[in-house]
Design an enzyme around this catalytic site. Structure first.
Site, PDB file in Angstrom:
ATOM      1  N   ASP A 195      36.373  40.800  51.220  1.00 20.15           N
ATOM      2  CA  ASP A 195      35.687  41.384  52.374  1.00 20.15           C
ATOM      3  C   ASP A 195      34.920  42.621  51.924  1.00 20.15           C
ATOM      4  O   ASP A 195      35.020  43.052  50.781  1.00 20.15           O
ATOM      5  CB  ASP A 195      36.678  41.712  53.489  1.00 20.15           C
ATOM      6  CG  ASP A 195      37.745  42.701  53.056  1.00 20.15           C
ATOM      7  OD1 ASP A 195      37.568  43.351  52.013  1.00 20.15           O
ATOM      8  OD2 ASP A 195      38.755  42.835  53.762  1.00 20.15           O
ATOM      9  N   ASP A 219      40.622  32.815  57.635  1.00 16.86           N
ATOM     10  CA  ASP A 219      41.636  33.637  56.984  1.00 16.86           C
ATOM     11  C   ASP A 219      42.399  34.387  58.055  1.00 16.86           C
ATOM     12  O   ASP A 219      41.877  34.630  59.144  1.00 16.86           O
ATOM     13  CB  ASP A 219      41.013  34.643  56.011  1.00 16.86           C
ATOM     14  CG  ASP A 219      40.522  35.894  56.729  1.00 16.86           C
ATOM     15  OD1 ASP A 219      41.219  36.927  56.677  1.00 16.86           O
ATOM     16  OD2 ASP A 219      39.454  35.834  57.378  1.00 16.86           O
TER      17      ASP A 219
END
EC number: 2.4.2.29
Length: 390
Positions: free
Chosen positions: A92, A272
């Site tokens: 991320d 996720d």
């Protein structure tokens, strides 16, 4: 490098079956990606991740930047060499973690100023810095820096005007992320993130602008950030299938097994969530027939495994034969209850193995159903089974 091959679609929904080719291997979609915040998936050996079929895992840019730091990671050639994972990794951008710092950070057009939660140092994260960090990590999929639009601001629902301003800044940051990514000659794949809060018109505007940038893939962000479930489902029904059909679609931070099935039905390829690992550490296990609270007294003498149909190491032992098929090598609910009550480390470890296996096997069943043209039937059966209760 990224290649996405669309293999089949479901005529009764937006569900799709695909194959993602990245620098460190192929990923069959739809897929769930275990979260390895600090360079490890909590409570589970990498060998176990391979055995249960994990194809790609996540790393957290923000936390890895702070510890161990870029100099250490660079010395190992990136995150793959550091944590000895030879399959794809997605990182991320660090934006959500910085946003979560609340009063400890200040967001400007240039980026985010914040105090390190580790030692209090003053730090600055911009789209350019995020790209530089993720290039050092050498992750297969890199996420743009974005501003996560909260559902509420000071107890009030975020206004459309505020959500619009946040979304437009995320678009400007997407362009800066793309420019820096290209300047660095990063050979991996950059994903853009659709924002816009709970406002469908803003989501559509964000989506169109990002699609025009022709990025390798796209994510839906700003969901599962405190909004009611029906609001999340509304955005989930609106956005994914409107993204470019020939690019992978990633729903960030979601969610329950039911959420994953619904997300697939709406055209999502990648998911996720920390839920399977976090819930395992807190004694909540996912099973075919609903969630099980292993700390409850009713499990004290129960000889059954967590899920009689499960073939994970926790439920089926080394033989891999499920209880329902006559296997008796797995650990009992009574034993897992005992470990939890005694605070033994093995308890959360075995629970984590089960929960991750459940999620990964759920996605495997979905892929098989899509291949066979039976997704509608699987969707109905999963819903009925989960609603039945343990």
């Amino acid at each position: 490098m990224l290649q996405f091959d669309l293999l089949t679609t479901d005529p009764a929904s937006h569900a799709r079956r695909g194959r993602l080719t990245l620098r460190h291997g192929q990923v069959q979609t739809p897929i769930f990606m275990p979260v390895g915040t600090h360079g490890s998936v909590k409570g589970v050996l990498p060998r176990s991740l391979h055995e249960m079929g994990a194809q790609i895992i996540l790393g957290n840019t923000f936390h890895l930047w702070l510890r161990p730091g870029l100099a250490v990671l660079q010395g190992f050639g990136g995150l793959h060499g550091f944590e000895k994972w030879n399959k794809p990794i997605l990182t991320d951008s660090g934006g959500f973690q910085v946003w979560s710092l609340g009063a400890l950070r200040t967001i400007t057009e240039e980026g985010v100023h914040f105090a390190s939660p580790v030692n209090g140092d003053k730090l600055f994260l911009s789209p350019e810095v995020s790209m530089q960090i993720q290039t050092t990590l050498d992750s297969d999929i890199v996420m743009q820096l974005d501003e996560c639009t909260p559902y509420e601001t000071r107890g009030q629902r975020t206004t459309e005007r505020a959500a619009c301003q946040s979304m437009q800044m995320s678009l400007r940051w997407a362009k800066r992320s793309q420019d820096e990514f290209q300047r660095l000659n990063n050979p991996n794949a950059l994903f853009g993130i659709v924002q816009g809060g709970m406002y469908e018109n803003l989501r559509a505007e964000s989506l169109a602008a990002l699609a025009a940038m022709d990025l390798p893939g796209y994510a839906i962000g700003g969901v599962s950030v405190g909004e009611p479930k029906d609001e999340m489902l509304r955005i989930m029904a609106h956005t994914p299938h409107r993204l470019p059909a020939h690019k992978p679609r990633y729903l960030m931070g979601v969610g329950t097994p039911e959420d994953l099935v619904e997300g697939v039905a709406q055209g999502v390829d990648m998911f996720d969530c920390v839920m399977p690992t976090r819930n395992a550490r807190n004694g909540t296990l996912f099973t075919r027939f609903g969630d099980l609270k292993i700390r409850n007294a009713r499990h004290k003498t129960d000889p059954q495994p967590l899920d009689g149909s499960c073939t994970c190491y926790t439920c089926a032992g080394p033989s891999g034969v499920a209880w329902d098929q006559g296997g008796r090598d797995g650990f009992s609910r009574a034993y897992l209850h005992h470990l939890e009550r005694c605070g033994e480390m093995l308890g959360p470890m075995l629970s984590t193995v089960h929960n991750l296996h459940y999620y990964l096997n759920l996605m495997r069943e979905i892929r098989q159903a899509l291949d066979a043209g039976e997704f509608t039937q699987l969707r109905a059966r999963l819903k009925a089974d989960r609603a039945r209760g343990v």
